[in-house]
Structures are given as structure tokens and as C-alpha cells.
Design a protein around this motif. Structure first.
Motif, PDB file in Angstrom:
ATOM      1  N   PHE A   5     -35.518   5.940 -40.549  1.00 31.82           N
ATOM      2  CA  PHE A   5     -36.908   6.253 -40.873  1.00 31.82           C
ATOM      3  C   PHE A   5     -37.667   6.536 -39.586  1.00 31.82           C
ATOM      4  O   PHE A   5     -37.533   5.798 -38.602  1.00 31.82           O
ATOM      5  N   LEU A   6     -38.483   7.582 -39.593  1.00 30.08           N
ATOM      6  CA  LEU A   6     -39.335   7.913 -38.461  1.00 30.08           C
ATOM      7  C   LEU A   6     -40.769   7.564 -38.857  1.00 30.08           C
ATOM      8  O   LEU A   6     -41.351   8.204 -39.728  1.00 30.08           O
ATOM      9  N   LEU A   7     -41.319   6.529 -38.221  1.00 29.26           N
ATOM     10  CA  LEU A   7     -42.593   5.941 -38.628  1.00 29.26           C
ATOM     11  C   LEU A   7     -43.592   6.025 -37.481  1.00 29.26           C
ATOM     12  O   LEU A   7     -43.229   5.885 -36.311  1.00 29.26           O
ATOM     13  N   HIS A   8     -44.862   6.203 -37.805  1.00 27.42           N
ATOM     14  CA  HIS A   8     -45.912   6.330 -36.781  1.00 27.42           C
ATOM     15  C   HIS A   8     -45.985   5.088 -35.900  1.00 27.42           C
ATOM     16  O   HIS A   8     -45.826   5.172 -34.678  1.00 27.42           O
ATOM     17  N   THR A 110     -42.185  10.039 -42.363  1.00 31.18           N
ATOM     18  CA  THR A 110     -43.091   9.284 -43.218  1.00 31.18           C
ATOM     19  C   THR A 110     -44.543   9.727 -43.138  1.00 31.18           C
ATOM     20  O   THR A 110     -45.415   9.083 -43.719  1.00 31.18           O
ATOM     21  N   ARG A 111     -44.822  10.822 -42.431  1.00 31.98           N
ATOM     22  CA  ARG A 111     -46.165  11.398 -42.449  1.00 31.98           C
ATOM     23  C   ARG A 111     -46.045  12.874 -42.058  1.00 31.98           C
ATOM     24  O   ARG A 111     -45.031  13.296 -41.472  1.00 31.98           O
ATOM     25  N   PRO A 112     -47.053  13.702 -42.358  1.00 32.95           N
ATOM     26  CA  PRO A 112     -46.913  15.149 -42.155  1.00 32.95           C
ATOM     27  C   PRO A 112     -46.486  15.560 -40.758  1.00 32.95           C
ATOM     28  O   PRO A 112     -45.572  16.382 -40.595  1.00 32.95           O
ATOM     29  N   GLY A 113     -47.135  15.019 -39.720  1.00 33.27           N
ATOM     30  CA  GLY A 113     -46.792  15.416 -38.355  1.00 33.27           C
ATOM     31  C   GLY A 113     -45.360  15.091 -38.001  1.00 33.27           C
ATOM     32  O   GLY A 113     -44.680  15.876 -37.315  1.00 33.27           O
ATOM     33  N   VAL A 129     -35.424  14.564 -44.854  1.00 33.51           N
ATOM     34  CA  VAL A 129     -36.264  14.160 -45.983  1.00 33.51           C
ATOM     35  C   VAL A 129     -37.674  13.883 -45.473  1.00 33.51           C
ATOM     36  O   VAL A 129     -37.877  12.995 -44.647  1.00 33.51           O
ATOM     37  N   GLY A 130     -38.628  14.628 -45.972  1.00 36.94           N
ATOM     38  CA  GLY A 130     -40.021  14.397 -45.618  1.00 36.94           C
ATOM     39  C   GLY A 130     -40.719  13.629 -46.726  1.00 36.94           C
ATOM     40  O   GLY A 130     -40.582  13.966 -47.907  1.00 36.94           O
TER      41      GLY A 130
END
Length: 421
Positions: A5-8, A110-113, A129-130
């Protein structure tokens, strides 16, 4: 299968962080899972990740806040994205390096950017997966334009409601991209559910205008007038705290309505109540609604776009009232306050109906989407591919034998070749 997962910022608190931790924990039952936090600003996360889920940051603001590259604007992260000012050339570089070096089979933005980074920079072998936790209408036109260009390189795009998935399919023109609703999950409660006897109404969320707590306090004044032994607790922090406190005092509710500050997790607070309430004018999903229902509370909510109507069955496990209608909100609350048996029956129905948001149900749906995305890739996103191609691709992405076997009938391939949507 390895999932990343890529999280802010996993070290803060908020709905996206909570649901990412929930999904990661559930997936860790059968998969190798990590959370990559782009930013870190404290020693430990405010939410406790499952020990089976690895957590690693890319930019540690405690040491790198003044890094020269962090003072230079980002080029990849879209300028129209809400969090743009927190991104930089340094985050651009670290995210690109992370994606280039990943050994994950699936990477989930996990967010648009971050979805833009994923779409443009992830290796071709990775399933991309976006996730969208806000709605399409919530994005400004400039951002929608940037997303329309980048998202075509994703394999899957998930939204948290069916209504928003329909909007993305209809308006964004993403040929070959699987666009599906994947609701947020809420862990199984560990405490006994509310029994509907407490004379307590509870709301939770940021103290910001969109939550319309001013409306809630006004509506609750009717309840307190007729039933002065009932109380309202509002959990959360935010810019409207002082204004809401002043409103409580002005309406003479100081002994009945209370601003409790933030609480995480909320389960121990939900079970002390008999009714939950959500008064938002806009709600992409409604995480607190599901949390309350899982704890056995009927929820009175505004019927705002997009989430509440997909969660609550009006008159069965809660009530839906028009957005901004103080009188209808007050009447719905009074309806449950006055009728002990109905309130308790609706609470039991809420706990039962909200089981569809349990991690097991959501994870099964997520795994199905990933399996079908691997099949779609092997089939050339609609072009001819053999079952052997599909199975080889799925095996290379770490899918279990039972997932691969599920394609044996060929139904999935026929659907894909027929061109969904």
C-alpha cells in the motif's frame, strides 16, 4: 502474494489511514503485506498496525523537513491535488525509487496524487490498483483532467460506493480499466454491542462545516426539551469547536450536549450509546456509520451523497433524512428516543446488516478483483489470451491455486473478451 500500500502519512489519523490499516490487517491473514508511508512526522503511528504488516516511511520529516529537495515543488504529484503543498521533488524521487525497486505483486495507491505516481512509474509486471476515497465530483476540474490521462494506465480503480463507481465509468472514459466499488471495512467488534438502554446519542468526526454539527445541536434541542434525561456526545476535533460550544451554551444545552474531543478507537464510546447520528452534507462513504452499526446502534443520517443510502436501510436499521432539514432530523431522533423496543430492534438489525462490511467480506471481494485483474492482463485487457496465459500470469503474481482454478471454466475470460462496460 505480496501487496504494498502506498499511503500519504501512516503516522497521522483519519479515515483513509484507518481503512488502509484495516484492509492491510485482513489481507495479512493470507498475504505478505506492507504499508509504505510517503511521509513520517512522529516516532510511532497513532493507530497501531498489525504486527504482520510492515510499515516503512520514505521521507522522515523529523530529519528531512529542511532538505533542499523538499523545498522544491513536486513535478509528478499533480498540482491540483489537495495535498500538493506537502509534496516535493524529494517525495517525487523517493516514490519513484520505491516503485522501481518494489518486489510487490500488487501496489495499491490510496489517494489521487499517489495513484498518478503508481500509474506512471510502477513496473509493467506490477498490478496497479488505484483507490479513490473521495468522489469524482469532489475533485476540481484540473485534477479530473490529470487523473483521466494517468488512470488509463491502471489495472483497477476502486471507489467506496457504487454511485461513485458509476460516475467514474460514465464520465472518465478509462478503457480497459476495471472500475468497481470496494467499500471500507470495519474490524469485528471486541466489546459486547450496545443494548439500547443508555439515554445517549453519539456522533463522531472532524468538527468542520461539512459535518453540520450545528444542525445536530439544533435538532437535539428538541430531544432535550422533551426528554431532559437524554444526552448528546460529539467526538472529534476541528476548527468549529469554539463555535459549536457557543451554540450549545446559547441553546441552554450545557448539561445535555458535550464536545468530547477525539477518541480512537471509537468502539468503547459507541457501545455506551443507544443511537448514532451523522448530519453531513457530503459523505464519500460513512465510516463512522458502519462503525456505529457494527456496535449495535441504529443510525440517523442525512441522505447525502454518496455513502449513507448504500449503508442504511431506512426504517430497518436506521433513518435517512433530507440534508439540512433540522425538523426532520429532530423528528427522526425523537422517534427512536420515544420507542424503546423499536430502537433496540433497529440496533440488532444494524449489527446484523453491517456484517457485510466485515474485513472477511471486503477482503474476499478485493482478492476477487485482483484475480480478475491478473486474468485481464494475461488476456491483453480484452484481446485474445489462452487459459494457460491467464494461469501463468496469475501464478506469477502470487495468486493461490484456488484463485487460479476459479478461472478454469473460462467464464471470466469470455467476460473479459466480450468487453465489460
Amino acid at each position: 502474494m505480496k501487496i504494498s500500500f502506498l499511503l500519504h502519512n501512516a503516522y497521522g489519523i483519519g479515515g483513509t489511514i484507518t481503512t488502509t490499516f484495516n484492509l492491510a490487517q485482513a489481507l495479512a491473514e493470507r498475504h505478505d503485506v506492507e504499508i509504505v508511508s510517503v511521509l513520517r512526522h512522529r516516532k510511532r503511528p497513532q493507530l497501531t498496525p498489525d504486527p504482520r504488516v510492515r510499515l516503512r516511511p520514505l521521507v522522515d520529516l523529523r530529519q528531512e523537513k529542511d532538505h533542499a529537495s523538499h523545498r522544491t515543488p513536486a513535478k509528478v504529484f499533480p498540482a491540483a491535488e489537495y495535498r500538493y503543498r506537502q509534496y516535493s521533488r524529494l517525495t517525487d524521487e523517493r516514490i519513484a525509487e520505491c516503485l522501481a525497486a518494489t518486489d510487490a505483486d500488487v501496489v495499491i495507491g490510496t489517494r489521487p496524487g499517489l495513484n498518478v505516481h503508481l500509474a506512471l512509474q510502477a513496473p509493467e509486471r506490477v498490478l496497479r490498483v488505484g483507490q479513490e476515497h473521495l468522489t469524482l465530483d469532489n475533485h476540481p476540474p484540473r485534477l479530473r483532467t490529470a487523473l483521466r490521462r494517468a488512470y488509463r494506465r491502471l489495472d483497477v480503480l476502486t471507489t467506496v460506493t457504487e454511485a461513485d463507481a458509476r460516475d467514474y465509468r460514465r464520465r472518465m472514459h478509462l478503457p480497459g480499466v476495471r472500475v468497481e466499488a470496494l467499500p471500507n471495512s470495519v474490524p469485528d467488534p471486541v466489546l459486547a454491542p450496545a443494548d439500547g438502554r443508555a439515554k445517549m446519542i453519539v456522533a463522531a468526526g472532524r468538527l468542520v462545516p461539512v459535518k453540520r454539527y450545528d444542525l445536530l445541536i439544533q435538532a437535539f434541542a428538541r430531544v432535550a426539551c422533551e426528554h431532559p434525561d437524554w444526552h448528546l456526545r460529539i467526538y472529534g476535533a476541528g476548527e468549529q469547536r469554539d463555535a459549536l460550544r457557543a451554540r450549545i451554551e446559547r441553546l441552554g444545552l450545557s448539561n445535555n450536549a458535550f464536545l468530547m474531543g477525539p477518541a480512537a478507537p471509537m468502539e468503547a464510546e459507541w457501545v455506551k450509546a443507544s443511537i448514532a447520528v451523522s448530519t453531513s452534507s457530503f459523505e464519500p462513504f460513512g465510516m463512522t456509520i458502519v462503525e456505529a452499526m457494527r456496535c449495535g446502534l441504529p443510525v440517523v443520517s442525512t441522505d447525502c451523497p454518496y455513502g449513507p443510502a448504500e449503508i442504511i436501510q431506512d426504517g430497518v436499521d436506521g433513518r435517512l433524512v433530507p440534508v439540512g432539514d433540522r425538523d426532520r432530523l429532530g423528528s427522526a431522533l425523537l422517534e427512536l428516543v420515544r420507542d424503546d423496543e423499536r430502537r433496540r430492534a433497529m440496533g440488532r438489525a444494524a449489527a446484523e446488516n453491517a456484517r457485510r462490511f466485515a474485513p472477511g467480506s471486503v477482503v474476499a471481494r478485493a482478492e476477487g478483483l485482483l484475480a480478475e485483474a491478473a486474468a485481464a492482463r494475461a488476456a491483453g485487457r480484452g484481446r485474445r489470451g489462452t487459459r494457460r496465459d491467464v494461469r501463468r500470469s496469475m501464478a506469477s503474481h502470487g495468486f493461490a491455486a484456488r484463485d487460479i482454478a476459479s478461472t478454469a471454466s473460462g467464464r471470466m475470460l469470455r467476460t473479459l473478451r466480450g468487453g465489460q462496460r
